[in-house]
Write a protein that holds these residues in place. Sequence first.
Motif, PDB file in Angstrom:
ATOM      1  N   GLY A 148     -13.977  32.797 -29.645  1.00  0.00           N
ATOM      2  CA  GLY A 148     -13.797  33.296 -30.992  1.00  0.00           C
ATOM      3  C   GLY A 148     -14.160  34.741 -31.201  1.00  0.00           C
ATOM      4  N   TYR A 149     -15.035  35.305 -30.373  1.00  0.00           N
ATOM      5  CA  TYR A 149     -15.507  36.677 -30.595  1.00  0.00           C
ATOM      6  C   TYR A 149     -14.548  37.724 -30.022  1.00  0.00           C
ATOM      7  CZ  TYR A 149     -20.092  34.907 -32.054  1.00  0.00           C
ATOM      8  OH  TYR A 149     -21.109  34.284 -32.728  1.00  0.00           O
ATOM      9  N   GLY A 150     -13.647  37.346 -29.108  1.00  0.00           N
ATOM     10  CA  GLY A 150     -12.799  38.331 -28.453  1.00  0.00           C
ATOM     11  C   GLY A 150     -13.645  39.296 -27.645  1.00  0.00           C
ATOM     12  N   ASN A 151     -13.200  40.534 -27.542  1.00  0.00           N
ATOM     13  CA  ASN A 151     -14.005  41.558 -26.870  1.00  0.00           C
ATOM     14  C   ASN A 151     -15.267  41.811 -27.698  1.00  0.00           C
ATOM     15  OD1 ASN A 151     -12.093  41.894 -24.819  1.00  0.00           O
ATOM     16  ND2 ASN A 151     -10.950  43.417 -26.027  1.00  0.00           N
ATOM     17  N   HIS A 152     -16.404  41.624 -27.097  1.00  0.00           N
ATOM     18  CA  HIS A 152     -17.642  41.787 -27.872  1.00  0.00           C
ATOM     19  C   HIS A 152     -18.773  42.312 -26.990  1.00  0.00           C
ATOM     20  CE1 HIS A 152     -18.835  38.046 -25.942  1.00  0.00           C
ATOM     21  NE2 HIS A 152     -20.040  38.143 -26.513  1.00  0.00           N
ATOM     22  N   ILE A 153     -19.788  42.823 -27.656  1.00  0.00           N
ATOM     23  CA  ILE A 153     -20.973  43.394 -26.988  1.00  0.00           C
ATOM     24  C   ILE A 153     -22.210  42.722 -27.560  1.00  0.00           C
ATOM     25  CG2 ILE A 153     -22.385  45.482 -26.691  1.00  0.00           C
ATOM     26  CD1 ILE A 153     -19.782  47.111 -26.897  1.00  0.00           C
ATOM     27  N   ARG A 154     -23.156  42.453 -26.678  1.00  0.00           N
ATOM     28  CA  ARG A 154     -24.471  41.975 -27.126  1.00  0.00           C
ATOM     29  C   ARG A 154     -25.538  42.918 -26.560  1.00  0.00           C
ATOM     30  NH1 ARG A 154     -24.347  35.417 -27.532  1.00  0.00           N
ATOM     31  NH2 ARG A 154     -22.076  35.165 -27.525  1.00  0.00           N
ATOM     32  N   ILE A 155     -26.449  43.324 -27.433  1.00  0.00           N
ATOM     33  CA  ILE A 155     -27.549  44.217 -27.024  1.00  0.00           C
ATOM     34  C   ILE A 155     -28.870  43.483 -27.218  1.00  0.00           C
ATOM     35  CG2 ILE A 155     -28.774  46.375 -27.495  1.00  0.00           C
ATOM     36  CD1 ILE A 155     -26.158  47.559 -28.470  1.00  0.00           C
TER      37      ILE A 155
END
Length: 326
Positions: free
Chosen positions: A231-238
């Motif tokens: 569901g998030y597609g291209n995503h980043i987590r910090i």
Amino acid sequence: MAKVKYYYDQETLSYRKVERRKRKILGGVTLFVFFSCLVGFLLYLFVGQVYDSPELRTVKRDKKFVELQLENMEEEIEQLTAVIADVEERDNSIYRIYFDANPITSEQRQAGFGGVNRYKNYEGYSDSDKVISLRESIDRLKKRTAIQSKSLDEIAVLAENKENLLMSIPAIQPVRNQDLTRMASGYGYRSDPFNKTRKFHYGMDFTAPRGTPIFASGDGVVERADANSSGYGNHIRIDHGFGYVSLYAHLRQRNPYNVKVGQKVKRGDIIGYVGSTGRSQAPHLHYEIFKDGERINPINFYYGSLTPEEFNELLKRSQQENISLD
């Protein structure tokens, strides 16, 4: 040869020779010696009271010097005690309170020394009481100084952690206000754009044109930069540390990332670009914050970039129950 003495005898009307008795002579000599010794002793006592011998003068001078030094030490210890007391007061009432540390009690700071007699070697001298008192005061100061030094070391660590914490908390809006089309949806129950059912929305949606820069909201390390979460597609987590993680979803299809996994980032660094990948209805940024693994409302973390007026307007819009974009 001793002179012979004569005396005139009126009875015989003739001169007679004076004869000395040995006992009388011995008694006179003894009396003379006794009085000579007595006078010498009295003179010795008198001179000893008025005039000191070189050795006695040295002893008296050394004793006076020691007494003066003891008095100076007493004054210095009083001054040092006042200084350490002031530092302790500041430590308890300012530093430890500011960094959420429990104050150190006066009983802990000024506790004595139990057990054996530490000062036995100082007993039995003319100034023993004063020396023991000074020695005990010095030992107490040394202990209070050690406790205060340890406390300041603890405060230094807390200060460093607090500075790191303040820089790590995700405290700015990830998209600039001037780049926003509108703030589409906030944290809470919203209408799902796909099945139109009422569903809990765990983040905030910021609508903006494709390619709009996305900023890291706090210092941290890039934990993920992929499209492998449903569901998030291209995503980043910090990972910001201290239990905080921020998530940035639906980044653009081509060249979505400006960072890579394991990279350290600072608050305000550009990490990616707005798009509409994954479960998304239109170009926007879906933004979430986790604390200790639980999703929390990002609206409470924008104090670093918005004015009070801007924050109030954002809060008002985020509370409107409308249709989310994901």
